[in-house]
Write a protein that holds these residues in place. Structure first.
Motif, mmCIF file in Angstrom:
data_model
loop_
_atom_site.group_PDB
_atom_site.id
_atom_site.type_symbol
_atom_site.label_atom_id
_atom_site.label_comp_id
_atom_site.label_asym_id
_atom_site.label_seq_id
_atom_site.Cartn_x
_atom_site.Cartn_y
_atom_site.Cartn_z
ATOM 1 N N ASP A 1 0.839 -1.195 0.000
ATOM 2 C CA ASP A 1 0.000 0.000 0.000
ATOM 3 C C ASP A 1 0.879 1.252 0.000
ATOM 4 O OD1 ASP A 1 0.954 0.091 2.612
ATOM 5 O OD2 ASP A 1 -1.019 0.211 3.547
ATOM 6 N N ASP A 2 0.247 2.407 -0.128
ATOM 7 C CA ASP A 2 1.005 3.663 -0.255
ATOM 8 C C ASP A 2 1.842 3.958 0.980
ATOM 9 O OD1 ASP A 2 0.014 4.092 -2.792
ATOM 10 O OD2 ASP A 2 -1.661 5.341 -2.113
ATOM 11 N N ALA A 3 1.313 3.630 2.164
ATOM 12 C CA ALA A 3 2.046 3.915 3.402
ATOM 13 C C ALA A 3 3.340 3.115 3.466
ATOM 14 C CB ALA A 3 1.165 3.609 4.607
ATOM 15 N N SER B 1 6.060 -2.507 -5.604
ATOM 16 C CA SER B 1 4.964 -2.201 -6.528
ATOM 17 C C SER B 1 3.717 -1.786 -5.747
ATOM 18 C CB SER B 1 4.652 -3.434 -7.384
ATOM 19 O OG SER B 1 5.798 -3.860 -8.090
ATOM 20 N N LYS B 2 2.849 -1.075 -6.420
ATOM 21 C CA LYS B 2 1.610 -0.618 -5.787
ATOM 22 C C LYS B 2 0.585 -1.751 -5.773
ATOM 23 C CE LYS B 2 -1.992 2.938 -6.124
ATOM 24 N NZ LYS B 2 -1.861 3.361 -4.719
ATOM 25 N N LYS C 1 0.768 -4.542 3.819
ATOM 26 C CA LYS C 1 -0.062 -3.395 4.186
ATOM 27 C C LYS C 1 0.270 -2.960 5.613
ATOM 28 C CE LYS C 1 -4.996 -2.133 4.524
ATOM 29 N NZ LYS C 1 -4.971 -1.065 3.493
ATOM 30 N N LEU C 2 0.235 -1.656 5.848
ATOM 31 C CA LEU C 2 0.391 -1.124 7.197
ATOM 32 C C LEU C 2 -0.988 -0.940 7.829
ATOM 33 C CD1 LEU C 2 3.250 1.515 6.907
ATOM 34 C CD2 LEU C 2 3.357 -0.982 6.946
ATOM 35 N N VAL C 3 -1.073 -1.236 9.142
ATOM 36 C CA VAL C 3 -2.335 -1.081 9.866
ATOM 37 C C VAL C 3 -2.085 -0.272 11.130
ATOM 38 C CG1 VAL C 3 -3.366 -3.184 8.964
ATOM 39 C CG2 VAL C 3 -1.998 -3.297 11.042
ATOM 40 N N LYS C 4 -3.134 0.375 11.623
ATOM 41 C CA LYS C 4 -2.947 1.274 12.765
ATOM 42 C C LYS C 4 -3.056 0.569 14.108
ATOM 43 C CE LYS C 4 -7.809 2.765 12.961
ATOM 44 N NZ LYS C 4 -8.724 3.943 12.939
#
Length: 415
Positions: free
Chosen positions: A289-291, A300-301, A319-322
């Motif tokens: 992901d973009d983050a 790659s996106k 993916k990054l998660v909060k």
């Protein structure tokens, strides 16, 4: 070449006798078949080389080609798998429950063979021997339909097994390999009501979906694995790197390989450069992901499709998660009910992850690659069930039995 119906009718007849075999006979047969695999190693390897050459020419991916390929070591492992199954307790005849009613009736819930187990699988020739061994020890006959890419390999393996069966005085119809490779024969097998007692697809999501949609016999879903590793804020960095690299790269073409990584956004700046370096060593392409790409722009996106994709290749989504709530929600949305793991030093997060993630196998601080019958101590497995009935997770001998109630009376009648 026998028709599909003739093959299934022959297996049905054989299953009536297979169900009555005693434990030592079954064990001796499996050990003899294991010796035949070793004896015919060169024949099997020769057939496998033909399959691999054709698959490579057809552009099969590296991960799938690895699943198709055999070696002396892998054939030895197949033989050892039969020995391991032979050494396990016989599941047939186990008393699962006993009820004594006030009127004196004694009701015994007892494990019995299914009868005929049909298995449809893709280009994994080792499944041929594993499936035979488990079905035979569980007292059932089997009807196997392997992928066309492994046709020669599967035939050579089954020829060795048939030699062992016949030498032991067991009819070879206890283990049937469908030699037809067209799709129509697969569909026909799915509809052998009254002859196939249960059907188990083992392979890609597309194969499993096709069987579930087209079969008219009972189906147990297995195999498809969009498995995740979640590294939370408290994860030990070295442990997280080791687990992610092992889960993704130890063997990419299998259902318990990691396909997606989630990282807590506060852990990401420290962890991502180390993961990126390790994955780059193995040539893994990452879709992020973009983050995450803001930290490692080379990646790659990712698209929406990447979150639910089972790559079976040197590819990975990230993916990054909060927080852990976001991680659990993402996993439960995109996973296939197979295997998920969290890397954490927080016991509360560990407990929440295991309780709230909906999957057959949920790990804390360990690689998803352990979801395997052998690693769980079950011997070889028939597959990993991703449904909830009648079995879930690695399906070993016990899961390959049905049961019936045996009721003993002394003349009771119902008033």
């Amino acid at each position: 070449m026998q028709s599909i119906r003739d093959c299934c009718e022959a297996a049905k007849e054989a299953s009536r006798r297979t169900a009555l075999l005693d434990t030592e006979t079954k064990r001796n047969v499996l050990r003899l078949c294991a010796r035949k695999l070793i004896l015919h190693t060169e024949d099997i390897l020769s057939a496998n080389r033909r399959d691999c050459d054709l698959a490579e020419d057809a552009g099969m991916s590296g991960g799938l080609l690895d699943r198709l390929s055999l070696s002396e070591a892998r054939i030895a492992a197949m033989a050892e798998g039969l020995h391991a199954v032979a050494a396990l307790p016989d599941p047939v005849g186990r008393e699962l429950e006993r009820i004594v009613r006030p009127n004196g009736l004694v009701i015994r819930k007892t494990a019995v063979p299914f009868g005929v187990i049909g298995i449809i699988y893709e280009a994994r020739p080792n499944v041929t021997s594993d499936a035979f061994g488990l079905c035979f020890m569980a007292g059932s006959a089997c009807v196997l339909k392997g992928g066309s890419a492994a046709a020669a390999s599967n035939a050579a393996i089954m020829d060795a097994i048939h030699e062992g069966l016949l030498e032991a005085g067991i009819e070879k119809e206890a283990a049937v390999l469908i030699r037809q490779t067209d799709r129509e024969s697969t569909t026909e097998l799915m509809r052998m009501n009254g002859l196939i007692d249960v059907l188990i697809p083992r392979g890609s999501a597309a194969l499993i979906r096709s069987v579930v949609e087209h079969a008219t016999v009972p189906v147990i879903e297995t195999g498809s694995g969009n498995c995740h590793v979640y590294a939370d804020e408290t994860a030990d960095t070295d442990m997280a790197v080791r687990i992610i690299l092992n889960a993704k790269t130890q063997r990419v073409g299998v259902c318990n390989a990691c396909e997606s990584v989630l990282i807590h956004e506060k852990k990401a700046p420290e962890l991502i450069p180390l993961i990126a370096a390790g994955l780059e060593t193995y040539g893994v392409q990452v879709f992020a992901d973009d983050a995450a790409r803001a930290i490692w722009p080379k990646w790659s996106k990712a698209t929406e499709e990447d979150w639910g994709r089972e790559y079976l290749d040197y590819k990975l989504s990230l993916k990054l998660v909060k927080d852990i709530d976001t991680a659990i929600s993402h996993i439960n949305r995109y996973n296939t009910g197979h295997s998920e793991t969290i890397v954490t030093s927080d016991p509360v997060n560990a407990a929440r992850f295991q309780q709230e993630v909906d999957a057959a196998c949920v790990y804390v601080n360990a690689s998803t690659r352990f979801t395997d019958g052998g690693e769980f101590g079950f011997g070889a497995e028939i597959g990993i069930s991703t449904q909830k009935l009648h079995a879930r997770g690695p399906m070993g001998l016990r899961e390959l039995c049905s049961y019936k109630y045996m009721i003993d009376g002394t003349g009771q009648i119902r008033p």
